[in-house]
Motif scaffolding. Sequence first.
Motif, PDB file in Angstrom:
ATOM      1  N   ILE A   8     -30.041  -0.973  19.434  1.00  0.00           N
ATOM      2  CA  ILE A   8     -30.394  -0.636  18.050  1.00  0.00           C
ATOM      3  C   ILE A   8     -31.651  -1.414  17.681  1.00  0.00           C
ATOM      4  N   ILE A   9     -32.712  -0.674  17.385  1.00  0.00           N
ATOM      5  CA  ILE A   9     -34.032  -1.260  17.185  1.00  0.00           C
ATOM      6  C   ILE A   9     -34.395  -1.351  15.701  1.00  0.00           C
ATOM      7  N   ASP A  10     -34.688  -2.553  15.243  1.00  0.00           N
ATOM      8  CA  ASP A  10     -35.339  -2.815  13.951  1.00  0.00           C
ATOM      9  C   ASP A  10     -34.647  -2.216  12.721  1.00  0.00           C
ATOM     10  N   VAL A  11     -33.343  -2.166  12.712  1.00  0.00           N
ATOM     11  CA  VAL A  11     -32.638  -1.705  11.515  1.00  0.00           C
ATOM     12  C   VAL A  11     -32.416  -2.954  10.652  1.00  0.00           C
ATOM     13  N   GLN A  12     -33.474  -3.304   9.933  1.00  0.00           N
ATOM     14  CA  GLN A  12     -33.542  -4.540   9.168  1.00  0.00           C
ATOM     15  C   GLN A  12     -33.681  -4.232   7.676  1.00  0.00           C
ATOM     16  N   ASN A  13     -33.294  -5.179   6.838  1.00  0.00           N
ATOM     17  CA  ASN A  13     -33.310  -4.972   5.391  1.00  0.00           C
ATOM     18  C   ASN A  13     -34.647  -4.481   4.871  1.00  0.00           C
ATOM     19  N   GLY A  14     -35.743  -4.956   5.444  1.00  0.00           N
ATOM     20  CA  GLY A  14     -37.067  -4.565   4.979  1.00  0.00           C
ATOM     21  C   GLY A  14     -37.359  -3.078   5.125  1.00  0.00           C
ATOM     22  N   MET A  15     -36.563  -2.387   5.922  1.00  0.00           N
ATOM     23  CA  MET A  15     -36.744  -0.943   6.099  1.00  0.00           C
ATOM     24  C   MET A  15     -36.021  -0.141   5.007  1.00  0.00           C
ATOM     25  N   PHE A  16     -35.306  -0.844   4.138  1.00  0.00           N
ATOM     26  CA  PHE A  16     -34.494  -0.187   3.118  1.00  0.00           C
ATOM     27  C   PHE A  16     -34.855  -0.680   1.720  1.00  0.00           C
ATOM     28  N   GLN A  17     -36.125  -1.011   1.508  1.00  0.00           N
ATOM     29  CA  GLN A  17     -36.588  -1.459   0.195  1.00  0.00           C
ATOM     30  C   GLN A  17     -36.530  -0.296  -0.789  1.00  0.00           C
ATOM     31  N   GLU A  18     -36.061  -0.569  -2.001  1.00  0.00           N
ATOM     32  CA  GLU A  18     -35.888   0.487  -3.016  1.00  0.00           C
ATOM     33  C   GLU A  18     -37.116   1.360  -3.180  1.00  0.00           C
ATOM     34  N   GLU A  19     -38.278   0.747  -3.174  1.00  0.00           N
ATOM     35  CA  GLU A  19     -39.516   1.502  -3.411  1.00  0.00           C
ATOM     36  C   GLU A  19     -40.008   2.235  -2.164  1.00  0.00           C
ATOM     37  N   ASN A  20     -39.384   1.975  -1.007  1.00  0.00           N
ATOM     38  CA  ASN A  20     -39.877   2.593   0.222  1.00  0.00           C
ATOM     39  C   ASN A  20     -38.773   2.648   1.289  1.00  0.00           C
ATOM     40  N   VAL A  21     -37.693   3.320   0.968  1.00  0.00           N
ATOM     41  CA  VAL A  21     -36.551   3.408   1.895  1.00  0.00           C
ATOM     42  C   VAL A  21     -36.888   4.354   3.043  1.00  0.00           C
ATOM     43  N   VAL A  22     -36.504   3.965   4.249  1.00  0.00           N
ATOM     44  CA  VAL A  22     -36.686   4.817   5.411  1.00  0.00           C
ATOM     45  C   VAL A  22     -36.029   6.179   5.153  1.00  0.00           C
ATOM     46  N   PHE A  23     -36.594   7.232   5.701  1.00  0.00           N
ATOM     47  CA  PHE A  23     -36.094   8.597   5.506  1.00  0.00           C
ATOM     48  C   PHE A  23     -34.602   8.701   5.856  1.00  0.00           C
ATOM     49  N   ASN A  24     -33.831   9.290   4.951  1.00  0.00           N
ATOM     50  CA  ASN A  24     -32.385   9.483   5.128  1.00  0.00           C
ATOM     51  C   ASN A  24     -31.673   8.187   5.514  1.00  0.00           C
ATOM     52  N   GLY A  25     -32.051   7.111   4.843  1.00  0.00           N
ATOM     53  CA  GLY A  25     -31.517   5.795   5.167  1.00  0.00           C
ATOM     54  C   GLY A  25     -29.995   5.711   5.135  1.00  0.00           C
ATOM     55  N   ASP A  26     -29.373   6.313   4.125  1.00  0.00           N
ATOM     56  CA  ASP A  26     -27.900   6.268   4.034  1.00  0.00           C
ATOM     57  C   ASP A  26     -27.252   6.997   5.209  1.00  0.00           C
ATOM     58  N   ARG A  27     -27.786   8.157   5.541  1.00  0.00           N
ATOM     59  CA  ARG A  27     -27.239   8.915   6.674  1.00  0.00           C
ATOM     60  C   ARG A  27     -27.470   8.170   7.988  1.00  0.00           C
ATOM     61  N   LEU A  28     -28.630   7.536   8.118  1.00  0.00           N
ATOM     62  CA  LEU A  28     -28.930   6.747   9.308  1.00  0.00           C
ATOM     63  C   LEU A  28     -27.873   5.651   9.487  1.00  0.00           C
TER      64      LEU A  28
END
Length: 174
Positions: A8-28
């Motif tokens: 599992i690569i780089d699934v870190q808090n910084g990828m889920f910032q409110e203003e810039n959440v990774v695409f489909n973050g919840d589903r991911l």
Amino acid sequence: MTKKVLLIIDVQNGMFQEENVVFNGDRLIKNLNDLLKKARLTKTPVFYIQHNAPVGKPLEFGTKEWEIHSEIAPENEDIVIQKATPDSFFNTPLDEKLKKQGIEHIYIAGIQTELCVDTTCRRAFSMGYKVTLVSDTHSTWASSEITAQQIINHHNRALNWFADVYPSSEIKFN
């Protein structure tokens, strides 16, 4: 039987910032949790790759943004490997740790599709590992030219030269 690992690569808090959440973050996160349950039930080792960014950047070492997302946090037996480039193997102990456990087959998931996921898939293949890219457990952000979903779809097709590509529902570690 071929020994496998879930990477599992780089699934870190910084990828889920409110203003810039990774695409489909919840589903991911949901898909990663489902995949983690399968791995743990079959005693498949889990390796986490954690990106270390320079001071002042997102994912800066030691910050809250740098930490692995709490909903998929490592357990005691899991291995966490630090990296500083998109290549999870470059200047890291990843290959050594995989070889030490006799791993031959790597299942890859994580962030960012067109950078760290892509680079690690290609590098693992070039190093002689069998690679499976889990098609619904990696993500990214849209660019100014194309959507995040288009980037993901493109990489799921393009990386089939280097990896078998399957959705998490079809993954069986045993």
